[in-house]
Design an enzyme around this catalytic site. Structure first.
Site, PDB file in Angstrom:
ATOM      1  N   LYS A   1       0.829  -1.212   0.000  1.00 31.01           N
ATOM      2  CA  LYS A   1       0.000   0.000   0.000  1.00 31.01           C
ATOM      3  C   LYS A   1       0.869   1.271   0.000  1.00 31.01           C
ATOM      4  O   LYS A   1       2.075   1.200   0.206  1.00 31.01           O
ATOM      5  CB  LYS A   1      -0.927  -0.015   1.230  1.00 31.01           C
TER       6      LYS A   1
HETATM    7  C1  LIG Z   1      -9.455  -2.536  -1.547  1.00 31.24           C
HETATM    8  C2  LIG Z   1      -8.958  -3.326  -0.390  1.00 31.24           C
HETATM    9  N1  LIG Z   1      -9.797  -3.549   0.646  1.00 31.24           N
HETATM   10  C3  LIG Z   1      -9.393  -4.247   1.718  1.00 31.24           C
HETATM   11  C4  LIG Z   1      -8.134  -4.774   1.811  1.00 31.24           C
HETATM   12  C5  LIG Z   1      -7.779  -5.605   2.980  1.00 31.24           C
HETATM   13  O1  LIG Z   1      -6.705  -5.118   3.680  1.00 31.24           O
HETATM   14  P1  LIG Z   1      -5.699  -6.100   4.465  1.00 31.24           P
HETATM   15  O2  LIG Z   1      -4.936  -6.869   3.455  1.00 31.24           O
HETATM   16  O3  LIG Z   1      -4.839  -5.134   5.223  1.00 31.24           O
HETATM   17  O4  LIG Z   1      -6.523  -6.947   5.352  1.00 31.24           O
HETATM   18  C6  LIG Z   1      -7.231  -4.533   0.772  1.00 31.24           C
HETATM   19  C7  LIG Z   1      -5.847  -4.995   0.875  1.00 31.24           C
HETATM   20  O5  LIG Z   1      -5.282  -5.818   0.339  1.00 31.24           O
HETATM   21  C8  LIG Z   1      -7.663  -3.815  -0.367  1.00 31.24           C
HETATM   22  O6  LIG Z   1      -6.846  -3.598  -1.400  1.00 31.24           O
END
Ligand SMILES: Cc1ncc(COP(=O)(O)O)c(C=O)c1O
Length: 386
Positions: free
Chosen positions: A193
């Site tokens: 990210k």
């Molecule tokens: C659009 C979106 N929503 C939610 C997530 C979930 O985040 P995490 O991987 O930190 O649980 C991600 C991450 O990969 C994402 O890109």
């Protein structure tokens, strides 16, 4: 070769994403480890405060990852069995899974079209039923959704807007930061990210009661924290709801503090690279680059560089050609309604715009430290492939 060496000697000449590792980050981590306090404590509180200030939000609640932020946000706004949540299918699957974990049902909506891969406010309205509780918007690739139209629909039907701003820290809509435009905003700090800490997340809200609820849900519904008891501020606790352990730890919080200060520069660098891609690729040989719309009113964080291949092109072949040159690509995303788990969703709706680009979207490398040579290599490889 050790695993570490394998990372550094990666076969990619241009990886999809990359992180900066320097002494400031390493020193911040070492200092935190040496402090002797590793679980949620003062650094998490400082990260929350600085993130809230950066975004212009009243409350920020740090959590273990972005998926946890979505789960807690949906629970806190009251989603549960019998409810429907409208969500774009062109999305990471965490969105649908989080809805299901509340007991509610995802109802997939379409995107605007190949120029804007965000959810279509018109199709959101068409998806509303008496069971609809919330709209879970995604600022896809870091480009803000048409939040005025979404807010207008939500107001007219009495729905809650939850923002998945995982791609969009620092992006803004008419001068307001993504994540502060709905009732609750959710962020991910996963390694790829714009603000990476490894695993981590944040929830923003302007609502005092909701913030209280989110803090309780994050830590088993307990009324005091281990940190409070360690400092002698409390000696016991009550449990007022069945919560989770979705806490962030101090090491990742301190990484977050350093990365937050670097975020504006990171976003600007990404913006410059995305602009070079756009200039060289958009409209060439039938290929397009979405999100050339919006102007100053919709400022992107440029999380992803997505192009839409011309109709009839074999995406696997294009990816293979770039792969052979050491350029890593990806697909964001296989639409959720095409996965085995969600194929049979009772609320299956026609999603013509999503389906028309699903096999044509391609994500190119994008990260702030990409050098000119790497950007040129990607552009040249794409132009050759098409
Ligand atoms: C659009 C979106 N929503 C939610 C997530 C979930 O985040 P995490 O991987 O930190 O649980 C991600 C991450 O990969 C994402 O890109």
């Amino acid at each position: 070769m050790s695993e570490d060496a394998a990372v550094n000697e990666s076969r990619w000449r241009v990886p999809l994403s990359d992180i900066v590792v320097d002494d400031e980050l390493v020193d911040a981590v070492l200092e935190t480890v040496r402090s002797g306090w590793w679980s949620m404590g003062p650094r998490v509180a400082e990260f929350e405060q600085e993130f809230a200030e950066f975004c212009g939000a009243r409350h920020a609640v740090a959590v273990a990852n972005g998926s946890a932020s979505l789960h807690l946000a949906l629970l806190a706004v009251g989603c549960g069995p019998g409810d429907e949540v409208i969500v774009p299918s062109l999305n990471f699957v965490a969105a649908a899974n989080s809805i299901v974990h509340t007991g509610a049902e995802p109802v997939f909506c379409d995107i605007v079209g190949p120029d804007e891969l965000n959810l279509d406010p018109g199709d959101v309205e068409a998806a509303i039923t008496p069971q609809t509780k919330a709209i879970l918007v995604l600022h896809y690739a870091g480009f803000p959704c048409a939040m005025d139209a979404i807010a207008d629909t939500a107001d007219r039907y009495g729905l809650v807007v939850v923002e998945d701003a995982a791609h969009a820290p620092g992006a803004s809509f008419h001068g307001r930061m993504c994540g502060t435009l709905g009732r609750v905003g959710c962020f991910s700090f996963f390694s790829n990210k714009n603000l990476p800490v490894g695993e981590g997340g944040m929830i923003l809200t302007g609502d005092d009661e909701l913030a209280k609820q989110l803090r309780l849900l994050r830590s088993h519904g307990m009324t005091t924290l281990t940190w409070d008891r360690h400092r002698g501020h409390a000696s016991s606790y009550d449990v007022v709801l069945p919560g989770f352990n979705y806490r962030l730890d101090e090491v990742r919080a301190v990484l977050g503090l350093v990365q937050l200060r670097r975020l504006p520069e990171e976003n600007e660098a990404r913006g410059r690279i995305a602009a070079r891609y756009r200039e060289a690729l958009d409209g060439t040989g039938g290929l397009t680059m979405p999100f050339g719309v919006g102007g100053e009113d919709r400022i992107s964080s440029n999380h992803l560089a997505v192009v839409v291949l011309p109709k009839g092109f074999d995406r696997a072949e294009v990816r293979g050609a770039l792969d052979a040159k050491g350029i890593q690509t990806s697909v964001h995303y296989p639409p959720i309604h095409t996965f085995t788990q969600y194929r049979g969703a009772a609320q299956r709706r026609a999603l013509p715009q999503t389906e028309s680009i699903a096999d044509r979207i391609l994500t190119l490398p994008l990260y702030g430290r990409m050098d000119d040579e790497q950007v040129d290599a990607v552009i040249e490889a794409v132009l050759t492939a098409i």
